[in-house]
Design an enzyme around this catalytic site. Sequence first.
Site, PDB file in Angstrom:
ATOM      1  N   ARG A  84     -14.587   7.938  -7.727  1.00 61.12           N
ATOM      2  CA  ARG A  84     -14.927   6.601  -8.232  1.00 61.12           C
ATOM      3  C   ARG A  84     -13.937   6.229  -9.344  1.00 61.12           C
ATOM      4  O   ARG A  84     -13.667   7.063 -10.218  1.00 61.12           O
ATOM      5  CB  ARG A  84     -16.339   6.597  -8.818  1.00 61.12           C
ATOM      6  CG  ARG A  84     -17.433   7.073  -7.859  1.00 61.12           C
ATOM      7  CD  ARG A  84     -18.710   7.314  -8.638  1.00 61.12           C
ATOM      8  NE  ARG A  84     -19.817   7.801  -7.837  1.00 61.12           N
ATOM      9  CZ  ARG A  84     -20.083   9.090  -7.605  1.00 61.12           C
ATOM     10  NH1 ARG A  84     -19.292  10.034  -8.078  1.00 61.12           N
ATOM     11  NH2 ARG A  84     -21.138   9.439  -6.896  1.00 61.12           N
ATOM     12  N   CYS A 107     -10.732  16.983  21.755  1.00 57.82           N
ATOM     13  CA  CYS A 107      -9.952  15.757  22.005  1.00 57.82           C
ATOM     14  C   CYS A 107      -8.663  15.666  21.198  1.00 57.82           C
ATOM     15  O   CYS A 107      -7.771  14.904  21.567  1.00 57.82           O
ATOM     16  CB  CYS A 107     -10.813  14.520  21.769  1.00 57.82           C
ATOM     17  SG  CYS A 107     -11.275  14.275  20.043  1.00 57.82           S
ATOM     18  N   GLU A 140       0.851  -1.188   0.000  1.00 56.22           N
ATOM     19  CA  GLU A 140       0.000   0.000   0.000  1.00 56.22           C
ATOM     20  C   GLU A 140       0.883   1.232   0.000  1.00 56.22           C
ATOM     21  O   GLU A 140       1.804   1.333   0.804  1.00 56.22           O
ATOM     22  CB  GLU A 140      -0.918  -0.029   1.240  1.00 56.22           C
ATOM     23  CG  GLU A 140      -1.676   1.243   1.515  1.00 56.22           C
ATOM     24  CD  GLU A 140      -2.513   1.743   0.333  1.00 56.22           C
ATOM     25  OE1 GLU A 140      -3.297   0.974  -0.246  1.00 56.22           O
ATOM     26  OE2 GLU A 140      -2.342   2.937  -0.031  1.00 56.22           O
ATOM     27  N   CYS A 197     -17.690  18.494  18.012  1.00 55.23           N
ATOM     28  CA  CYS A 197     -16.595  19.495  18.030  1.00 55.23           C
ATOM     29  C   CYS A 197     -15.507  19.159  17.017  1.00 55.23           C
ATOM     30  O   CYS A 197     -14.549  19.910  16.879  1.00 55.23           O
ATOM     31  CB  CYS A 197     -16.044  19.668  19.433  1.00 55.23           C
ATOM     32  SG  CYS A 197     -14.784  18.481  19.872  1.00 55.23           S
ATOM     33  N   CYS A 248     -12.545  11.546  24.206  1.00 52.14           N
ATOM     34  CA  CYS A 248     -13.395  12.317  23.286  1.00 52.14           C
ATOM     35  C   CYS A 248     -14.799  12.375  23.889  1.00 52.14           C
ATOM     36  O   CYS A 248     -15.463  11.341  23.988  1.00 52.14           O
ATOM     37  CB  CYS A 248     -13.416  11.635  21.917  1.00 52.14           C
ATOM     38  SG  CYS A 248     -14.730  12.228  20.836  1.00 52.14           S
ATOM     39  N   HIS A 301     -25.506  -2.304  -0.993  1.00 54.98           N
ATOM     40  CA  HIS A 301     -26.608  -2.210  -1.955  1.00 54.98           C
ATOM     41  C   HIS A 301     -27.364  -3.531  -2.089  1.00 54.98           C
ATOM     42  O   HIS A 301     -26.771  -4.613  -1.956  1.00 54.98           O
ATOM     43  CB  HIS A 301     -26.073  -1.798  -3.330  1.00 54.98           C
ATOM     44  CG  HIS A 301     -25.633  -0.363  -3.379  1.00 54.98           C
ATOM     45  ND1 HIS A 301     -26.523   0.674  -3.308  1.00 54.98           N
ATOM     46  CD2 HIS A 301     -24.403   0.195  -3.484  1.00 54.98           C
ATOM     47  CE1 HIS A 301     -25.862   1.831  -3.365  1.00 54.98           C
ATOM     48  NE2 HIS A 301     -24.571   1.558  -3.468  1.00 54.98           N
ATOM     49  N   VAL A 315       4.183   0.853  -5.278  1.00 54.55           N
ATOM     50  CA  VAL A 315       4.740   0.052  -6.376  1.00 54.55           C
ATOM     51  C   VAL A 315       5.094   1.004  -7.517  1.00 54.55           C
ATOM     52  O   VAL A 315       4.233   1.757  -7.996  1.00 54.55           O
ATOM     53  CB  VAL A 315       3.711  -1.015  -6.839  1.00 54.55           C
ATOM     54  CG1 VAL A 315       4.212  -1.754  -8.070  1.00 54.55           C
ATOM     55  CG2 VAL A 315       3.408  -1.977  -5.703  1.00 54.55           C
ATOM     56  N   SER A 374     -20.431   6.150   0.121  1.00 51.04           N
ATOM     57  CA  SER A 374     -21.720   6.266   0.822  1.00 51.04           C
ATOM     58  C   SER A 374     -21.898   5.221   1.913  1.00 51.04           C
ATOM     59  O   SER A 374     -22.808   5.334   2.732  1.00 51.04           O
ATOM     60  CB  SER A 374     -22.883   6.131  -0.170  1.00 51.04           C
ATOM     61  OG  SER A 374     -22.717   7.003  -1.254  1.00 51.04           O
TER      62      SER A 374
HETATM   63  C1  LIG Z   1     -18.390   8.663  -4.065  1.00 52.69           C
HETATM   64  C2  LIG Z   1     -18.410   7.168  -3.966  1.00 52.69           C
HETATM   65  C3  LIG Z   1     -19.514   6.515  -3.436  1.00 52.69           C
HETATM   66  C4  LIG Z   1     -19.559   5.132  -3.376  1.00 52.69           C
HETATM   67  N1  LIG Z   1     -20.578   4.524  -2.714  1.00 52.69           N
HETATM   68  C5  LIG Z   1     -20.603   3.173  -2.607  1.00 52.69           C
HETATM   69  C6  LIG Z   1     -21.618   2.523  -1.859  1.00 52.69           C
HETATM   70  O1  LIG Z   1     -22.438   3.160  -1.208  1.00 52.69           O
HETATM   71  N2  LIG Z   1     -21.652   1.166  -1.862  1.00 52.69           N
HETATM   72  C7  LIG Z   1     -20.757   0.424  -2.565  1.00 52.69           C
HETATM   73  O2  LIG Z   1     -20.887  -0.792  -2.583  1.00 52.69           O
HETATM   74  N3  LIG Z   1     -19.729   1.008  -3.226  1.00 52.69           N
HETATM   75  C8  LIG Z   1     -19.627   2.358  -3.243  1.00 52.69           C
HETATM   76  N4  LIG Z   1     -18.590   2.980  -3.884  1.00 52.69           N
HETATM   77  C9  LIG Z   1     -17.567   2.160  -4.522  1.00 52.69           C
HETATM   78  C10 LIG Z   1     -16.549   1.646  -3.509  1.00 52.69           C
HETATM   79  O3  LIG Z   1     -16.131   2.672  -2.649  1.00 52.69           O
HETATM   80  C11 LIG Z   1     -15.362   1.087  -4.282  1.00 52.69           C
HETATM   81  O4  LIG Z   1     -15.824   0.189  -5.257  1.00 52.69           O
HETATM   82  C12 LIG Z   1     -14.383   0.349  -3.370  1.00 52.69           C
HETATM   83  O5  LIG Z   1     -14.036   1.144  -2.266  1.00 52.69           O
HETATM   84  C13 LIG Z   1     -13.153   0.002  -4.179  1.00 52.69           C
HETATM   85  O6  LIG Z   1     -12.193  -0.521  -3.311  1.00 52.69           O
HETATM   86  P1  LIG Z   1     -10.723  -0.800  -3.830  1.00 52.69           P
HETATM   87  O7  LIG Z   1     -10.042  -1.532  -2.743  1.00 52.69           O
HETATM   88  O8  LIG Z   1     -10.784  -1.413  -5.171  1.00 52.69           O
HETATM   89  O9  LIG Z   1     -10.100   0.644  -4.082  1.00 52.69           O
HETATM   90  P2  LIG Z   1      -9.367   1.635  -3.085  1.00 52.69           P
HETATM   91  O10 LIG Z   1     -10.044   1.738  -1.801  1.00 52.69           O
HETATM   92  O11 LIG Z   1      -9.161   2.908  -3.826  1.00 52.69           O
HETATM   93  O12 LIG Z   1      -7.987   0.919  -2.812  1.00 52.69           O
HETATM   94  C14 LIG Z   1      -6.914   0.902  -3.713  1.00 52.69           C
HETATM   95  C15 LIG Z   1      -5.639   1.104  -2.923  1.00 52.69           C
HETATM   96  O13 LIG Z   1      -4.527   0.959  -3.786  1.00 52.69           O
HETATM   97  C16 LIG Z   1      -3.519   1.836  -3.340  1.00 52.69           C
HETATM   98  N5  LIG Z   1      -2.570   2.058  -4.429  1.00 52.69           N
HETATM   99  C17 LIG Z   1      -2.798   2.731  -5.591  1.00 52.69           C
HETATM  100  N6  LIG Z   1      -1.669   2.744  -6.317  1.00 52.69           N
HETATM  101  C18 LIG Z   1      -0.731   2.067  -5.620  1.00 52.69           C
HETATM  102  C19 LIG Z   1       0.633   1.751  -5.852  1.00 52.69           C
HETATM  103  N7  LIG Z   1       1.286   2.157  -6.975  1.00 52.69           N
HETATM  104  N8  LIG Z   1       1.299   1.053  -4.924  1.00 52.69           N
HETATM  105  C20 LIG Z   1       0.679   0.634  -3.781  1.00 52.69           C
HETATM  106  N9  LIG Z   1      -0.599   0.931  -3.504  1.00 52.69           N
HETATM  107  C21 LIG Z   1      -1.299   1.619  -4.413  1.00 52.69           C
HETATM  108  C22 LIG Z   1      -4.313   3.077  -2.959  1.00 52.69           C
HETATM  109  O14 LIG Z   1      -3.594   3.936  -2.118  1.00 52.69           O
HETATM  110  C23 LIG Z   1      -5.544   2.484  -2.316  1.00 52.69           C
HETATM  111  O15 LIG Z   1      -5.411   2.366  -0.912  1.00 52.69           O
HETATM  112  C24 LIG Z   1     -18.495   4.375  -3.914  1.00 52.69           C
HETATM  113  C25 LIG Z   1     -17.370   5.023  -4.412  1.00 52.69           C
HETATM  114  C26 LIG Z   1     -17.302   6.407  -4.396  1.00 52.69           C
HETATM  115  C27 LIG Z   1     -16.051   7.086  -4.819  1.00 52.69           C
END
Ligand SMILES: Cc1cc2nc3c(=O)[nH]c(=O)nc-3n(C[C@H](O)[C@H](O)[C@H](O)COP(=O)(O)OP(=O)(O)OC[C@H]3O[C@@H](n4cnc5c(N)ncnc54)[C@H](O)[C@@H]3O)c2cc1C
Length: 480
Positions: A311, A439, A31, A434, A397, A49, A172, A45
């Site tokens: 997203r 805190c 990470e 707050c 807190c 779902h 990476v 959010s």
């Molecule tokens: C506004 C919004 C609302 C949403 N609402 C919902 C909802 O209500 N319900 C739902 O089911 N889904 C929702 N989603 C979708 C959901 O949040 C995502 O699908 C999910 O969090 C994706 O997870 P992930 O682990 O793939 O991505 P991420 O959480 O982005 O994780 C990817 C990780 O990779 C790391 N990374 C990137 N590049 C590198 C690198 N070169 N080297 C090492 N690490 C790296 C990043 O730092 C990050 O921590 C929403 C998304 C958004 C943005």
Amino acid sequence: MYDVCVIGAGVVGLNIARELAKYKLKLCVLEKEDDVSCGCSKANSGIVHGGYSDEPGILKAKLCIRGNRMYEKLNKELHFGYRRTGSLVLAFENEEISKLQQLYDRGIANGVEGLEILSSEEVLQKEPYVSKNIKAALYCENAGVTSPYEFAIALAENAINNGVDIKLQSEVVGINNANSYFEISLSNGKIITARYVVNAAGIYSDKIANMLEITEYTIMPRRGQYLLLDKEENYLTQSVIFQVPTPLGKGILVTTTYHGNLMIGPNAEEIEDKEDIGTDEKTLKYIVETARKSVPDFNIKKVLKSFAGNRPVANVTDWVIGESSVKRFINLIGIDSPGLTASPAIALEVKEVLQQAGLILEHNSQFISERKPIIKPKIDPFQGSIESTNPEKHIICRCEQVTEAEIVDCLQRGIPIRSLDAVSRRTRAGHGKCQGVFCGPRVKKLMAEQLHISIEDIKSKSNDSSLLAQRVKRIDLRNL
Ligand SMILES: Cc1cc2nc3c(=O)[nH]c(=O)nc-3n(C[C@H](O)[C@H](O)[C@H](O)COP(=O)(O)OP(=O)(O)OC[C@H]3O[C@@H](n4cnc5c(N)ncnc54)[C@H](O)[C@@H]3O)c2cc1C
């Protein structure tokens, strides 16, 4: 040499790591940030779902429903916070009722249970504070709310407990395919070797794929902004209140979060910069106006903060989850909503993909499925005081009644913690009325004592951006 290296410690990468820990494998997660869940798993959010939004047959639909059904059990094991609340999609015009019918039909085809189209009277009986102007609504019994970053943290802690190496501040920067294994170069100069690589880098998964000359994917950020209001406003809704979706997404929702705040948002805007999670006054005003159409009576003077998440929208219609043209390199591309809901099911899918790619899975009888919660239930709100010398009763807190014992506990769970934000996300210290004014200094002092570091070494946020903080500060949220 690791058997599998997962790139990205979001909710997807961490579900994969925890799932694979059930087998005798040497695993690591890389990470780039200094905590887990700093990408879009942090700012979304938090809705689990129901599964009626996506077209039958596509991965998003299949994995959303499968994931939804896994939450109850996962929460019993990992205690991250999940509540089944149900959701409503409101129709304000007669023409929108046909859209509700389409969503209903889609849900039935997807196998969603507990769907029903309700009349306006039935909706108002369930949710008396929604607009009296509604014509009908789609009710989905199986939708719920969760705490997305606590889910990721719980998965990470449990994975660590099961022997997974989670390497933070390990960006990476290059991957070399050495035929039977990969050499993964990190920004800190280290090289990690692994037989299989899983690309779960969220919004940067196109960049990671590019490192192996897989150039067909492009990910564009689609930002969503939110406003979070005080718990006093949560009487306004029990379930998640959506409007009829737009081509860009599920539209502005009003919900009570897992921890009981009222939350409104998100909008959907295409932006250029993947790192830009700022909020702006014009958009927040739009969110307030649009949310009032569903639930007119919230008091915007009770707003606590605004935030945004991006997203990962890819140039493909469905999620890509599979072995790439490079053998043993598994791509996850464009995991946008409902990626949080689907994440446990995505992990099962990836496990199958890895097996088909040759990974041998031998059951790990030592696997520990349970993870203890950090936050203790506060049955008696007056049980502690800021004067108490007992860490279990010493309140740090006041707003969220977080005790010294909870903060000390969160520092000792195998993930190095260096920011106030990291403590807040685990304990809720600073998440109340707050917003940490009271805190914050007390948490910093406790962290410094426990971690044997100086107060100056403790940052406010994990991925700190002072520019962003300034921009947010200038908006007078209470006058939106
Ligand atoms: C506004 C919004 C609302 C949403 N609402 C919902 C909802 O209500 N319900 C739902 O089911 N889904 C929702 N989603 C979708 C959901 O949040 C995502 O699908 C999910 O969090 C994706 O997870 P992930 O682990 O793939 O991505 P991420 O959480 O982005 O994780 C990817 C990780 O990779 C790391 N990374 C990137 N590049 C590198 C690198 N070169 N080297 C090492 N690490 C790296 C990043 O730092 C990050 O921590 C929403 C998304 C958004 C943005």
